[in-house]
Enzyme design. Structure first.
Site, PDB file in Angstrom:
ATOM      1  N   ASP A 316       0.818  -1.203   0.000  1.00  0.00           N
ATOM      2  CA  ASP A 316       0.000   0.000   0.000  1.00  0.00           C
ATOM      3  C   ASP A 316       0.857   1.262   0.000  1.00  0.00           C
ATOM      4  OD1 ASP A 316      -2.091  -1.726   0.091  1.00  0.00           O
ATOM      5  OD2 ASP A 316      -2.529  -1.445   2.225  1.00  0.00           O
ATOM      6  N   GLY A 317       2.011   1.212   0.672  1.00  0.00           N
ATOM      7  CA  GLY A 317       2.896   2.367   0.678  1.00  0.00           C
ATOM      8  C   GLY A 317       3.426   2.692  -0.708  1.00  0.00           C
ATOM      9  N   TYR A 449      -4.410   4.181   9.609  1.00  0.00           N
ATOM     10  CA  TYR A 449      -4.160   4.740  10.930  1.00  0.00           C
ATOM     11  C   TYR A 449      -5.473   5.005  11.674  1.00  0.00           C
ATOM     12  CZ  TYR A 449      -1.620   7.582  14.396  1.00  0.00           C
ATOM     13  OH  TYR A 449      -1.064   8.079  15.541  1.00  0.00           O
TER      14      TYR A 449
END
Length: 559
Positions: A316-317, A449
């Site tokens: 995903d990063g 997050y």
């Protein structure tokens, strides 16, 4: 007596200058030999010797060692000319033009081929709205109205909209503001393919080499990041030697302030960078691949007008990194799973050829594909005017050149004090945050997050803005979901104990706020279109079940 003592000193200074000149010339000769070797191994004619020598001379003169030498010898004018040429490189993608494509909401059969009139208006960026009644299984008529906008720059806005006015004669009609299915179709085969991958992983690099070679064999143009292209071509580049660098601070300001964007520290000595990608040799790649492979000049090339498709290999990063390369509209993205969790990467890396064949294969026809239009945030920064009583959000502020795919985080950073933040929604104050921080998340970022901080999971097709507190100093502060039309302003009041508050955009770009400063977050008009493996809902639940083990338990036995 003083005249006699000055002669050895002048001789020593000239010897030192002569040695520095020798070092600069030696470095220039080394780079010239590398350029010749690269051109010889690539098997192409390339540049002339004169052009090559001038390019090498410009690079050497722009470095720190040559800069100090030219300043000491009184040739600063030559230094300024070479520095200007080095700072503003020419665009490299002027000759590449992206393939137009159409996007629509609803069913696959709704994607009729645009006629000549619509095609002409599409190229000029004209909005097209249509309204059509749809009946569901219960016979309830739904008046569905959605707005489509086409442009040569790519996807502008694929979210559904309700009609602005409706007349009700008996009861209410169900008006929907979202569409489950969004489709897109290129007008011809995509020809300019950008490859973005996670560096340092041997398996990913092997897959990337195979992808690049196959895409090149299909007659398409392969675009890679500048550092990777240097490694592919066997070029060596220098990095300044320095002590462990302090934390770099990024700041976009409406005017002058005390926290500018910090430039890289320049040193007089340099060292060769170790190969970050470990690309290897050109063995197994097509003949002349290194010469045909392309890159871009940051800040000069308009990627959205030159790139047809982004192929992402990693986690995903890596997808967030790829999205950060486009400050405006984005072309469709195919994401292959090569990371740890993979919420946003539905395609397995081992099946990359079967996945790309319908898009890039020479013998395949162009077919519509389903895409998930993932909302992104656009953020602006406002610096304090020192007037506490007359603060009003909504002032015109230039947006920062980065868009958030997951979240915008306001947190206390290294301070030991709680943050104190004023939160405004649509220019009206709604609450005060006292705790470790506040997360402003997109539906895509709801499983990142925000989820770890206690926020709810939101389907990526639901248009909304999630406010999630981070360790609030209150038992009643719970996450809330706002409509996508909301504009959220977060301000550090002058009465806050912490003199500095940090803002992070997708965890990469950091901005420092002081007392009185504020940020404004709104939905960007440029979503991120990711190609679905099956459908938006199926892909999302598959990732939630697989990555989070959501609602996994032993089934209750029957009676």
């Amino acid at each position: 007596m003083s005249a006699m003592s000055d002669a050895p000193r002048e001789r020593a200074m000239s010897d030192a200058t002569r040695e520095r000149m020798r070092q600069v010339l030696a470095q220039s000769n080394q780079e010239m030999l590398r350029e010749l070797a690269n051109q010889f191994t690539s098997g192409t004619a390339g540049r002339s010797l004169e052009r090559m020598a001038l390019d090498v001379a410009d690079r050497v003169l722009a470095r720190a060692a040559a800069k100090e030498l030219l300043e000491d010898t009184g040739h600063s004018e030559l230094l300024r000319q070479s520095s200007e040429e080095e700072e503003v490189p020419d665009p490299q993608l002027k000759d590449l033009k992206a393939v137009p494509w159409t996007v629509w909401s609803g069913g696959l059969e709704d994607g009729a081929e645009p006629d000549a009139s619509s095609a002409s208006s599409a190229s000029s960026g004209v909005d097209h709205g249509e309204e059509s009644p749809v009946s569901d299984a219960r016979g309830v008529e739904r008046c569905v109205s959605f707005k489509r906008q086409f442009s040569e720059d790519g996807l502008q806005d694929c979210k559904s909209r309700t009609s602005s006015a409706a007349t009700m004669h008996a009861g209410l009609k169900l008006l929907t503001i979202t569409q489950e299915n969004t489709w897109m179709k290129w007008h011809s085969k995509p020809r300019n393919i950008m490859l973005v991958a996670k560096p340092g992983d041997p398996e990913i690099i092997r897959t990337l080499r195979g992808m690049a070679a196959w895409i090149d064999s299909q007659g398409a143009t392969v675009l890679v990041e500048p550092n990777l292209l240097r490694e592919i071509r066997g070029e060596a580049w220098a990095e300044p030697e320095s002590d462990p660098a302090p934390c770099m601070k990024l700041c976009w300001c409406a005017g002058n302030c005390s926290c500018p964007r910090m430039p890289a520290i320049q040193r007089s000595t340099s060292r060769l960078i170790t190969k970050r990608w470990s690309w290897g040799t050109s063995e197994g790649l097509p003949q002349g691949f290194a010469a045909r492979c392309r890159t871009w000049t940051p800040g000069q090339d308009d990627l959205q007008k030159s790139v047809d498709l982004v192929v992402c290999v990693g986690g995903d990063g890596t997808l967030c990194w790829a999205a950060g390369l486009f400050s405006g509209a984005m072309p469709p993205v195919i994401a292959f799973a090569g990371g740890s969790l993979g919420f946003l990467t539905p395609f397995p890396m081992i099946d990359w050829m079967d996945t790309l064949l319908p898009f890039i294969g020479a013998n395949e026809i162009v077919r519509p594909v389903q895409v998930a239009c993932r909302m992104r945030f656009q953020m602006s920064v406002s610096r304090s005017s020192g007037d506490e009583d007359n603060f009003r959000p909504g002032k015109a502020m230039p947006p920062i050149p980065v868009q958030a795919l997951n979240e915008v985080l306001v947190h206390r950073g290294s301070s030991g004090n709680l943050v104190k933040l004023e939160v405004w929604v649509n220019q009206r104050p709604v609450t005060m945050v006292q705790g470790d921080g506040l997360i402003i998340a997109t539906p895509t970022g709801s499983t990142a997050y925000s989820l770890s901080a206690g926020g709810t999971m939101v389907h990526p097709s639901v248009p909304g803005i999630i406010l999630t507190p981070v360790c609030p100093h209150s038992l009643s502060f719970r996450p809330v979901v706002l409509p996508d039309s909301a504009v959220v302003t977060v301000r550090v009041p002058l009465s806050a104990r912490s003199s500095k508050v940090m803002v992070a955009v997708d965890g990469k770009d950091r901005i420092e706020l002081k007392r009185g400063d504020s940020i404004e977050v709104a939905v960007s008009k440029y979503p991120l279109p990711t190609v679905c493996k099956t459908s938006v809902t199926d892909d999302w639940f598959l990732s939630v079940n697989g990555a989070l083990q959501w609602n996994l338990r032993l089934e209750q036995k029957g009676s």
